[in-house]
Scaffold this motif. Structure first.
Motif, PDB file in Angstrom:
ATOM      1  N   VAL A 186       0.840  -1.206   0.000  1.00  0.00           N
ATOM      2  CA  VAL A 186       0.000   0.000   0.000  1.00  0.00           C
ATOM      3  C   VAL A 186       0.878   1.261   0.000  1.00  0.00           C
ATOM      4  CG1 VAL A 186      -1.582   1.304   1.510  1.00  0.00           C
ATOM      5  CG2 VAL A 186      -2.025  -1.098   1.022  1.00  0.00           C
ATOM      6  N   GLN A 187       1.918   1.247   0.807  1.00  0.00           N
ATOM      7  CA  GLN A 187       2.813   2.422   0.897  1.00  0.00           C
ATOM      8  C   GLN A 187       3.511   2.697  -0.431  1.00  0.00           C
ATOM      9  OE1 GLN A 187       5.082   0.920   4.231  1.00  0.00           O
ATOM     10  NE2 GLN A 187       4.087   2.306   5.684  1.00  0.00           N
ATOM     11  N   GLU A 214      -4.430   3.495   9.464  1.00  0.00           N
ATOM     12  CA  GLU A 214      -3.865   4.830   9.714  1.00  0.00           C
ATOM     13  C   GLU A 214      -3.194   5.382   8.455  1.00  0.00           C
ATOM     14  OE1 GLU A 214      -1.451   4.260  13.172  1.00  0.00           O
ATOM     15  OE2 GLU A 214      -3.210   4.171  14.485  1.00  0.00           O
ATOM     16  N   PHE A 215      -2.492   4.519   7.729  1.00  0.00           N
ATOM     17  CA  PHE A 215      -1.825   4.987   6.504  1.00  0.00           C
ATOM     18  C   PHE A 215      -2.851   5.454   5.477  1.00  0.00           C
ATOM     19  CE2 PHE A 215      -0.138   4.546   2.256  1.00  0.00           C
ATOM     20  CZ  PHE A 215       1.027   5.295   2.352  1.00  0.00           C
ATOM     21  N   VAL A 216      -3.915   4.673   5.284  1.00  0.00           N
ATOM     22  CA  VAL A 216      -4.963   5.048   4.327  1.00  0.00           C
ATOM     23  C   VAL A 216      -5.563   6.408   4.701  1.00  0.00           C
ATOM     24  CG1 VAL A 216      -7.294   4.457   3.501  1.00  0.00           C
ATOM     25  CG2 VAL A 216      -5.506   2.705   3.553  1.00  0.00           C
ATOM     26  N   SER A 217      -5.735   6.652   6.000  1.00  0.00           N
ATOM     27  CA  SER A 217      -6.361   7.903   6.441  1.00  0.00           C
ATOM     28  C   SER A 217      -5.540   9.137   6.060  1.00  0.00           C
ATOM     29  CB  SER A 217      -6.591   7.882   7.958  1.00  0.00           C
ATOM     30  OG  SER A 217      -5.379   8.054   8.669  1.00  0.00           O
ATOM     31  N   LYS A 218      -4.230   8.945   5.871  1.00  0.00           N
ATOM     32  CA  LYS A 218      -3.355  10.093   5.540  1.00  0.00           C
ATOM     33  C   LYS A 218      -2.824  10.026   4.113  1.00  0.00           C
ATOM     34  CE  LYS A 218      -1.572  10.324  10.308  1.00  0.00           C
ATOM     35  NZ  LYS A 218      -1.891   8.987  10.840  1.00  0.00           N
ATOM     36  N   SER A 219      -3.182   8.976   3.367  1.00  0.00           N
ATOM     37  CA  SER A 219      -2.500   8.727   2.095  1.00  0.00           C
ATOM     38  C   SER A 219      -2.921   9.704   1.003  1.00  0.00           C
ATOM     39  CB  SER A 219      -2.739   7.283   1.649  1.00  0.00           C
ATOM     40  OG  SER A 219      -3.731   7.204   0.674  1.00  0.00           O
ATOM     41  N   ARG A 220      -2.107   9.752  -0.023  1.00  0.00           N
ATOM     42  CA  ARG A 220      -2.346  10.648  -1.172  1.00  0.00           C
ATOM     43  C   ARG A 220      -3.464  10.109  -2.050  1.00  0.00           C
ATOM     44  NH1 ARG A 220      -0.506  10.912  -6.531  1.00  0.00           N
ATOM     45  NH2 ARG A 220       0.511   8.897  -6.317  1.00  0.00           N
ATOM     46  N   THR A 221      -3.483   8.792  -2.267  1.00  0.00           N
ATOM     47  CA  THR A 221      -4.387   8.218  -3.272  1.00  0.00           C
ATOM     48  C   THR A 221      -5.401   7.215  -2.733  1.00  0.00           C
ATOM     49  OG1 THR A 221      -2.670   6.578  -3.735  1.00  0.00           O
ATOM     50  CG2 THR A 221      -2.800   8.462  -5.230  1.00  0.00           C
ATOM     51  N   PHE A 244     -18.987   7.798  -8.503  1.00  0.00           N
ATOM     52  CA  PHE A 244     -18.831   7.492  -7.081  1.00  0.00           C
ATOM     53  C   PHE A 244     -17.859   8.472  -6.440  1.00  0.00           C
ATOM     54  CE2 PHE A 244     -20.512   3.486  -8.593  1.00  0.00           C
ATOM     55  CZ  PHE A 244     -21.339   3.088  -7.549  1.00  0.00           C
ATOM     56  N   THR A 245     -18.203   8.898  -5.227  1.00  0.00           N
ATOM     57  CA  THR A 245     -17.279   9.720  -4.455  1.00  0.00           C
ATOM     58  C   THR A 245     -16.158   8.830  -3.937  1.00  0.00           C
ATOM     59  OG1 THR A 245     -18.462   9.308  -2.393  1.00  0.00           O
ATOM     60  CG2 THR A 245     -19.164  11.236  -3.694  1.00  0.00           C
ATOM     61  N   GLU A 246     -15.138   9.450  -3.356  1.00  0.00           N
ATOM     62  CA  GLU A 246     -14.034   8.664  -2.817  1.00  0.00           C
ATOM     63  C   GLU A 246     -14.532   7.688  -1.748  1.00  0.00           C
ATOM     64  OE1 GLU A 246     -13.706  12.727  -0.689  1.00  0.00           O
ATOM     65  OE2 GLU A 246     -14.681  11.846  -2.427  1.00  0.00           O
ATOM     66  N   ASN A 247     -15.579   8.089  -0.983  1.00  0.00           N
ATOM     67  CA  ASN A 247     -16.110   7.180   0.037  1.00  0.00           C
ATOM     68  C   ASN A 247     -17.361   6.462  -0.443  1.00  0.00           C
ATOM     69  OD1 ASN A 247     -17.617   9.549   0.139  1.00  0.00           O
ATOM     70  ND2 ASN A 247     -17.941   9.460   2.346  1.00  0.00           N
ATOM     71  N   TYR A 248     -17.430   6.225  -1.739  1.00  0.00           N
ATOM     72  CA  TYR A 248     -18.357   5.273  -2.372  1.00  0.00           C
ATOM     73  C   TYR A 248     -19.828   5.662  -2.240  1.00  0.00           C
ATOM     74  CZ  TYR A 248     -18.746   0.767  -4.761  1.00  0.00           C
ATOM     75  OH  TYR A 248     -18.942  -0.224  -5.688  1.00  0.00           O
ATOM     76  N   VAL A 249     -20.101   6.952  -2.281  1.00  0.00           N
ATOM     77  CA  VAL A 249     -21.490   7.410  -2.392  1.00  0.00           C
ATOM     78  C   VAL A 249     -21.797   7.540  -3.883  1.00  0.00           C
ATOM     79  CG1 VAL A 249     -23.106   9.301  -1.934  1.00  0.00           C
ATOM     80  CG2 VAL A 249     -21.428   8.636  -0.183  1.00  0.00           C
ATOM     81  N   LYS A 250     -22.893   6.924  -4.324  1.00  0.00           N
ATOM     82  CA  LYS A 250     -23.263   6.987  -5.739  1.00  0.00           C
ATOM     83  C   LYS A 250     -24.023   8.281  -6.007  1.00  0.00           C
ATOM     84  CE  LYS A 250     -25.333   4.276  -9.451  1.00  0.00           C
ATOM     85  NZ  LYS A 250     -26.103   3.084  -9.810  1.00  0.00           N
ATOM     86  N   VAL A 251     -23.502   9.094  -6.929  1.00  0.00           N
ATOM     87  CA  VAL A 251     -24.130  10.380  -7.227  1.00  0.00           C
ATOM     88  C   VAL A 251     -24.584  10.430  -8.684  1.00  0.00           C
ATOM     89  CG1 VAL A 251     -22.667  11.521  -5.512  1.00  0.00           C
ATOM     90  CG2 VAL A 251     -22.013  11.591  -7.906  1.00  0.00           C
ATOM     91  N   LYS A 252     -25.490  11.373  -8.978  1.00  0.00           N
ATOM     92  CA  LYS A 252     -26.000  11.529 -10.345  1.00  0.00           C
ATOM     93  C   LYS A 252     -26.162  13.011 -10.667  1.00  0.00           C
ATOM     94  CE  LYS A 252     -30.479  10.541 -11.011  1.00  0.00           C
ATOM     95  NZ  LYS A 252     -31.814   9.894 -10.873  1.00  0.00           N
ATOM     96  N   ARG A 269      -6.670   7.633  -7.768  1.00  0.00           N
ATOM     97  CA  ARG A 269      -7.324   6.927  -6.666  1.00  0.00           C
ATOM     98  C   ARG A 269      -6.902   5.470  -6.621  1.00  0.00           C
ATOM     99  NH1 ARG A 269     -13.834   7.930  -7.000  1.00  0.00           N
ATOM    100  NH2 ARG A 269     -13.925  10.027  -6.149  1.00  0.00           N
ATOM    101  N   LEU A 270      -6.729   4.953  -5.412  1.00  0.00           N
ATOM    102  CA  LEU A 270      -6.517   3.522  -5.193  1.00  0.00           C
ATOM    103  C   LEU A 270      -7.544   3.053  -4.182  1.00  0.00           C
ATOM    104  CD1 LEU A 270      -2.665   3.628  -5.086  1.00  0.00           C
ATOM    105  CD2 LEU A 270      -3.892   1.937  -6.417  1.00  0.00           C
ATOM    106  N   ARG A 271      -8.161   1.906  -4.473  1.00  0.00           N
ATOM    107  CA  ARG A 271      -9.213   1.389  -3.599  1.00  0.00           C
ATOM    108  C   ARG A 271      -8.851  -0.042  -3.204  1.00  0.00           C
ATOM    109  NH1 ARG A 271     -14.308   3.725  -3.112  1.00  0.00           N
ATOM    110  NH2 ARG A 271     -14.040   5.010  -4.968  1.00  0.00           N
TER     111      ARG A 271
END
Length: 442
Positions: free
Chosen positions: A221-222, A249-256, A400-408, A232-234
């Motif tokens: 991941v790092q 913790e790393f994901v919470s601060k990561s760039r992607t 989809f938003t970064e936190n997976y909310v589906k928008v239209k 984005r990386l998921r």
């Protein structure tokens, strides 16, 4: 050029299968084939099968029938998990010419001669113990997102699961190769990569049964976070016992890396988890969810749950239901237990009647709708980043938003495969969220 053969692909099952289909398709292109959609007339149809879905054989037969309708002289090959588990069954399906198991599927072009149909399906299937080497894969098809395979196989012995029998031992791609593939994807104007595998948290085990971890999942991941050109990386599905606090913790601060986790639970009852031979108890799951909420309150958390497992009483089911109802999670993937040959669970006592399984599944799906709605409501009024997809659905473009909310928002072809900062405003009748732009393209 007129003599170039056409090949079409159909994928059943998971993201991992999609990444492998893409890799197999590229090997055909290297051999001079033209890839066409499955709905088109082709000289050859390749079906990548799945063993997880309840109706695997039924689905497979329908897909073969569809291919034969398009071209009854086409050569039909079956590969993948179901082809490894039940090769003779697939070979007996009318129209099937070739069935390849776990080690053979990536060498499919070696098994093709003149594409003449066979009287009987020809089977090349290894002993699963021979599936001890690794083939890297990634999918490029949907312009906005790619699936990148980092790991294959599984060493876990969950009593309901056939995947170790279909895919072999846990083994991983070398870190440098994963990074090379990620870079190749980034050069294709693809904005999001989804990491995939059978048990990706087990990343680092080498080939040939080498159980020593060369690198950890955290190190993977790092390093991926440093690859230029990826927006984005998921992380896809990851076991709760393998999702460490350091990774969260790393994901919470990561760039992607985006704040979205999909963590299989399977049951909220420790009694049932033991029967399933899962490698954690419910308390570990609670800890993981609490940790994510602590550092990423807006994160999306998805859960896999199996209902109707042998021995699951009404009390066990309600224990799971109440547990998930109280947990701060965002949606559920609900699986109705179905027996699988050659698994421990298939011979267990306490079989749950089918009508009870159906009822429990409906209740859990209802809970999922409630949880997703609640999560979406909690996001209204917030500013997020959306990645728009390529389909025009009834005059709207979705993303989809970064936190997976589906928008239209109303269809605009210029938005396809672009990232935008938006405000989430209201929930529409179809369950997706309406939005308004707050800035220029990200």
């Amino acid at each position: 050029m007129e003599n170039r053969k056409k090949v079409a692909f159909y994928t059943l099952g998971c993201k991992l299968n999609f990444s492998e289909t893409s890799t197999i398709a590229r090997s055909f292109e290297d051999e001079g084939f033209d890839r066409v959609d499955f709905e088109e007339v082709a000289d050859m149809y390749v079906i990548n099968t799945c063993s997880v879905t309840e109706n695997a054989d039924k689905q497979f037969k329908q897909v073969v029938k569809k291919a034969m309708k398009l071209n009854d002289k086409a050569f039909v090959a079956a590969v993948g998990c179901y082809a490894q588990l039940k090769p003779d069954e697939l070979a007996a399906v009318d129209g099937v010419d070739l069935v390849l198991g776990a080690t053979e599927k990536f060498k499919i072009t070696d098994y093709i001669n003149d594409l003449s149909k066979n009287d009987f399906g020809e089977v090349h299937s290894c002993e699963i113990a021979d599936a001890d080497f690794y083939v890297g894969s990634y999918s490029i098809g949907d312009r906005t997102r790619a699936f990148l395979k980092v790991q294959d196989g599984c060493d876990y012995k969950c009593t309901y699961c056939t995947i170790p029998l279909a895919r072999g031992i846990s083994r991983s791609d070398e870190l440098n190769n994963v990074l090379k593939n990620a870079y190749e994807i980034s050069q294709q104007n693809i904005k999001e990569i989804v990491l995939t595998g059978v048990n990706i948290g087990d990343y680092g085990k080498g080939e040939f049964g080498n159980k020593k971890h060369e690198h950890t999942f955290l190190e993977l991941v790092q390093e991926l976070d440093k690859v230029e050109g990826i927006e984005r990386l998921r992380i896809s599905s990851i076991e709760p016992n393998l999702l460490k606090n350091e990774t969260i913790e790393f994901v919470s601060k990561s760039r992607t890396f985006v704040p979205h986790f999909h963590i299989p639970l399977q049951s909220g009852s420790n009694d049932i988890l033991k029967l399933m031979k899962r490698r954690y108890q419910r308390e570990i799951y609670t800890e993981r969810v609490n940790k994510i909420r602590e550092v990423m309150p807006h994160a999306c958390i998805g859960v896999d749950v199996i209902v109707g497992f042998p021995g699951e009483t009404d009390e066990h089911f309600l224990e799971t239901y109440r547990y998930l109802n109280e947990m701060d999670i965002s949606y559920l993937h609900v699986f109705k237990y179905s027996e699988r040959d050659n698994t421990e669970a298939a011979d267990m006592a306490g079989v749950v009647p089918e009508n009870v399984r159906v009822k429990r599944s409906k209740m859990m799906r209802g809970l999922s709708v409630k949880k997703r709605r609640s999560f979406y409501e909690s996001q209204l009024g917030s500013t997020r980043t959306v990645l728009f997809e390529s389909e025009n659905k009834e005059g709207y473009i979705h993303g989809f938003t970064e936190n997976y909310v589906k928008v239209k928002t109303p269809w605009n072809p210029e938005l396809v495969n672009t990232l935008h900062e938006i405000n989430l405003t209201t929930i529409d009748t179809d369950g997706s969220v309406r939005m308004e732009f707050v800035a220029v393209e990200v």
